[in-house]
Every structure is written in structure tokens, then in C-alpha cells.
Design a protein around this motif. Sequence first.
Motif, PDB file in Angstrom:
ATOM      1  N   SER A  70       0.991  -1.197  -0.060  1.00 52.67           N
ATOM      2  CA  SER A  70      -0.058   0.163  -0.105  1.00 52.67           C
ATOM      3  C   SER A  70       0.890   1.312   0.078  1.00 52.67           C
ATOM      4  O   SER A  70       0.247   2.351  -0.216  1.00 52.67           O
ATOM      5  CB  SER A  70      -0.984  -0.103   1.391  1.00 52.67           C
TER       6      SER A  70
ATOM      7  N   ARG B 257      -6.186   2.589  -0.370  1.00 52.24           N
ATOM      8  CA  ARG B 257      -4.817   2.019  -0.757  1.00 52.24           C
ATOM      9  C   ARG B 257      -4.540   0.658   0.110  1.00 52.24           C
ATOM     10  O   ARG B 257      -4.206   0.014  -0.457  1.00 52.24           O
ATOM     11  CB  ARG B 257      -3.611   2.771  -0.307  1.00 52.24           C
ATOM     12  N   VAL B 258      -5.323   0.304   1.504  1.00 47.84           N
ATOM     13  CA  VAL B 258      -5.261  -0.786   1.886  1.00 47.84           C
ATOM     14  C   VAL B 258      -6.068  -1.775   1.232  1.00 47.84           C
ATOM     15  O   VAL B 258      -5.637  -3.079   0.904  1.00 47.84           O
ATOM     16  CB  VAL B 258      -5.865  -0.714   3.477  1.00 47.84           C
TER      17      VAL B 258
ATOM     18  N   ALA C 258      -4.220  -2.996  -1.906  1.00 47.03           N
ATOM     19  CA  ALA C 258      -3.118  -3.960  -1.498  1.00 47.03           C
ATOM     20  C   ALA C 258      -3.713  -5.402  -1.017  1.00 47.03           C
ATOM     21  O   ALA C 258      -3.025  -6.242  -1.173  1.00 47.03           O
ATOM     22  CB  ALA C 258      -2.542  -3.234  -0.178  1.00 47.03           C
TER      23      ALA C 258
END
Length: 102
Positions: free
Chosen positions: A57, A81-82, A85
Motif C-alpha cells: 500500500s 490503498r489498503v 493492497a
Amino acid sequence: MSKLKTLPFDPADYLQDDVAIAAYLTEALAAGDAGHFQEALGTVARARGMGGIAETSGLGRESLYKALRPNAHPRFDTVQRVLLALGVHLTVQAHARSAVPD
């Protein structure tokens, strides 16, 4: 008589594939409680490995832990972003009945 030994339940132990992770996060999001979703996101990150999620991330490991701790208020960008990921994404769909009057 022997005592029955129990272990604490950790949902991370059962999130072993993308389908289970997506279902878990979908149900958490559907609950309508941001804190519950955030906790579920943290559980999934632990299941996948915080170090790898932090690296993928682009977040620092400590920043990731802080963003996903209870009562934190992570930015939407951080959540995105998490999710990226983790290999999942959010989907928006209309309710069965529209909140907008005709």
C-alpha cells in the motif's frame, strides 16, 4: 472433572482466500457502522500480514497499525490503498428503493 479449555475466536484465522475476505468485508460494510468496517479491515490486514500490506500500500507499518486501530479515523485514501493492497475494491449500488424522490 476436567475443565474445558477455550481459545479466543479470531476471524483472521478463517480468512484464507479472496472470496472469504471479500464476503467478510462486504458484510462489515453492510452493517453501516464505520468502526465495524474499520475493525474488519484490520482483521483482514492481519490475516494477510501487516508487513506485506504496508509495503504494497506504500504505507509505513506503524502508520498502518495506527490507521486501523479502534477509534482511529483513517483518510479515505488510506482505506483505498489498503483495499487495493488486499486485492479488493468497494462497489456502490443503488438501494432497492431510491432515496431521491421522483
